[in-house]
Enzyme design. Structure first.
Site, PDB file in Angstrom:
ATOM      1  CE  LYS A  42      -2.813  -1.881   3.686  1.00 44.39           C
ATOM      2  NZ  LYS A  42      -3.377  -1.676   4.890  1.00 44.39           N
ATOM      3  N   GLY A  43       1.981   1.116   0.275  1.00 44.43           N
ATOM      4  CA  GLY A  43       3.038   2.336   0.737  1.00 44.43           C
ATOM      5  C   GLY A  43       3.013   3.274  -0.657  1.00 44.43           C
ATOM      6  CG  ASP A  98       6.768   1.965  -0.483  1.00 44.84           C
ATOM      7  OD1 ASP A  98       7.562   1.248  -0.938  1.00 44.84           O
ATOM      8  OD2 ASP A  98       6.230   1.852   0.593  1.00 44.84           O
ATOM      9  CE  LYS A 129      15.570   3.325   4.880  1.00 43.31           C
ATOM     10  NZ  LYS A 129      14.740   2.362   6.154  1.00 43.31           N
ATOM     11  CG  PHE A 152      11.283   2.829  10.289  1.00 40.52           C
ATOM     12  CD1 PHE A 152      11.310   1.969   9.289  1.00 40.52           C
ATOM     13  CD2 PHE A 152      10.116   3.470  10.585  1.00 40.52           C
ATOM     14  CE1 PHE A 152       9.990   1.266   9.008  1.00 40.52           C
ATOM     15  CE2 PHE A 152       8.727   2.979  10.337  1.00 40.52           C
ATOM     16  CZ  PHE A 152       8.814   1.792   9.438  1.00 40.52           C
ATOM     17  CB  VAL A 153      11.603   7.788   6.321  1.00 41.67           C
ATOM     18  CG1 VAL A 153      12.961   7.900   6.261  1.00 41.67           C
ATOM     19  CG2 VAL A 153      11.422   6.639   4.902  1.00 41.67           C
ATOM     20  CG  ASP A 159       2.775   1.349   7.188  1.00 41.04           C
ATOM     21  OD1 ASP A 159       3.805   0.785   6.263  1.00 41.04           O
ATOM     22  OD2 ASP A 159       2.501   0.534   7.935  1.00 41.04           O
ATOM     23  NE  ARG A 165      -0.317   2.507   4.864  1.00 40.29           N
ATOM     24  CZ  ARG A 165       0.713   1.600   4.755  1.00 40.29           C
ATOM     25  NH1 ARG A 165       1.641   1.974   3.798  1.00 40.29           N
ATOM     26  NH2 ARG A 165       0.673   0.214   5.051  1.00 40.29           N
TER      27      ARG A 165
HETATM   28  P1  5GP Z   1      12.495  -4.161   1.315  1.00 40.59           P
HETATM   29  O1  5GP Z   1      11.783  -5.466   0.721  1.00 40.59           O
HETATM   30  O2  5GP Z   1      13.299  -3.365   0.219  1.00 40.59           O
HETATM   31  O3  5GP Z   1      13.390  -4.364   2.540  1.00 40.59           O
HETATM   32  O4  5GP Z   1      11.646  -3.109   1.807  1.00 40.59           O
HETATM   33  C1  5GP Z   1      10.385  -2.840   0.891  1.00 40.59           C
HETATM   34  C2  5GP Z   1       9.195  -2.666   1.599  1.00 40.59           C
HETATM   35  O5  5GP Z   1       9.469  -2.342   3.181  1.00 40.59           O
HETATM   36  C3  5GP Z   1       8.614  -1.095   1.454  1.00 40.59           C
HETATM   37  O6  5GP Z   1       7.902  -1.180   0.199  1.00 40.59           O
HETATM   38  C4  5GP Z   1       8.243  -0.479   2.586  1.00 40.59           C
HETATM   39  O7  5GP Z   1       6.850  -0.896   2.831  1.00 40.59           O
HETATM   40  C5  5GP Z   1       8.709  -0.961   3.600  1.00 40.59           C
HETATM   41  N1  5GP Z   1       9.975  -0.305   4.418  1.00 40.59           N
HETATM   42  C6  5GP Z   1      11.402  -0.447   4.086  1.00 40.59           C
HETATM   43  N2  5GP Z   1      11.922   0.468   4.663  1.00 40.59           N
HETATM   44  C7  5GP Z   1      11.107   1.387   5.319  1.00 40.59           C
HETATM   45  C8  5GP Z   1      11.078   2.571   6.062  1.00 40.59           C
HETATM   46  O8  5GP Z   1      12.125   3.164   6.240  1.00 40.59           O
HETATM   47  N3  5GP Z   1       9.828   3.098   6.454  1.00 40.59           N
HETATM   48  C9  5GP Z   1       8.572   2.535   6.072  1.00 40.59           C
HETATM   49  N4  5GP Z   1       7.597   3.073   6.703  1.00 40.59           N
HETATM   50  N5  5GP Z   1       8.713   1.341   5.359  1.00 40.59           N
HETATM   51  C10 5GP Z   1       9.859   0.869   4.860  1.00 40.59           C
HETATM   52 MG    MG Z   2       5.897  -1.056   0.091  1.00 41.94          MG
END
Ligand code: 5GP
Ligand code: MG
Length: 180
Positions: A42-43, A98, A129, A152-153, A159, A165
């Site tokens: 949903k992000g 996102d 990131k 963590f943003v 969210d 959000r």
């Molecule tokens: P990944 O699989 O690349 O670790 O993470 C992807 C998903 O994790 C993103 O689509 C997001 O939903 C969540 N996520 C990763 N880092 C952050 C962060 O700093 N803040 C938030 N709110 N969600 C994150």
């Molecule tokens: Mg996401």
């Protein structure tokens, strides 16, 4: 909500202006391709709504819902909660995300979509990131809004436990909010 934010990383105006720039680039790269723009829920919702309105070309939109995250740490387990409704075989597909963090979600999403045999598949992420990238992930984003530090943003669609959000900016959540 604002009192839970330690620092605003990206203001509404900064995000708006970057999306306008990306819109020009994407409109050029996807001219005459009638792409299917896929949002990963949903992000992505806020970014998606703003981004597609900057595409000055014909396109289709679709959504994929995957889940992997609980709290602030990835569980490493990714699964499809809702699949695309469009048939993307032979189509040019642009994934909107996102944030590209460890990369597990995007890796999974790309593998999942490639099985559907699109003509091309590219990634546009609002935030990158790189400090958190899993070394096993070799995937790269084709279009990046902003590179962010290892924090963590939340906000602008992102969210913490389904909250924040709706903040219009991207900010760093105070660690004491998720410490307890
Ligand atoms: P990944 O699989 O690349 O670790 O993470 C992807 C998903 O994790 C993103 O689509 C997001 O939903 C969540 N996520 C990763 N880092 C952050 C962060 O700093 N803040 C938030 N709110 N969600 C994150
Ligand atoms: Mg996401």
């Amino acid at each position: 909500m604002d009192e839970h934010i330690a620092q605003i990383l990206l203001t509404q105006e900064q995000i708006r202006s970057r999306i306008r720039e990306l819109g020009e680039i994407l409109s050029r790269d996807y001219a005459d391709k009638d792409p299917v723009v896929v949002g990963v829920l949903k992000g992505v919702v806020i970014f998606f709504a703003d981004m597609v309105r900057e595409l000055k070309i014909p396109c289709q939109v679709d959504f994929l819902c995957i889940s992997s995250y609980e709290g602030t740490e990835s569980t490493g387990q990714v699964r499809v909660k809702m699949d695309l409704s469009a048939d993307i075989r032979g189509r040019h597909v642009l994934i909107l995300e996102d944030i590209f963090d460890t990369g597990h979600s995007l890796d999974f999403t790309v593998t999942h979509l490639l099985r559907k045999q699109p003509a091309s598949l590219k990634i546009c992420t609002l935030l990158d990131k790189p400090a958190r990238r899993d070394p096993s992930v070799t995937l790269q984003a084709d279009y990046v809004g902003f590179t962010v530090p290892n924090a963590f943003v939340v906000g602008y669609g992102l969210d913490y436990e389904e909250h924040y959000r709706n903040l219009p900016y991207v900010g760093v959540l105070k660690p004491e909010i998720y410490a307890n």
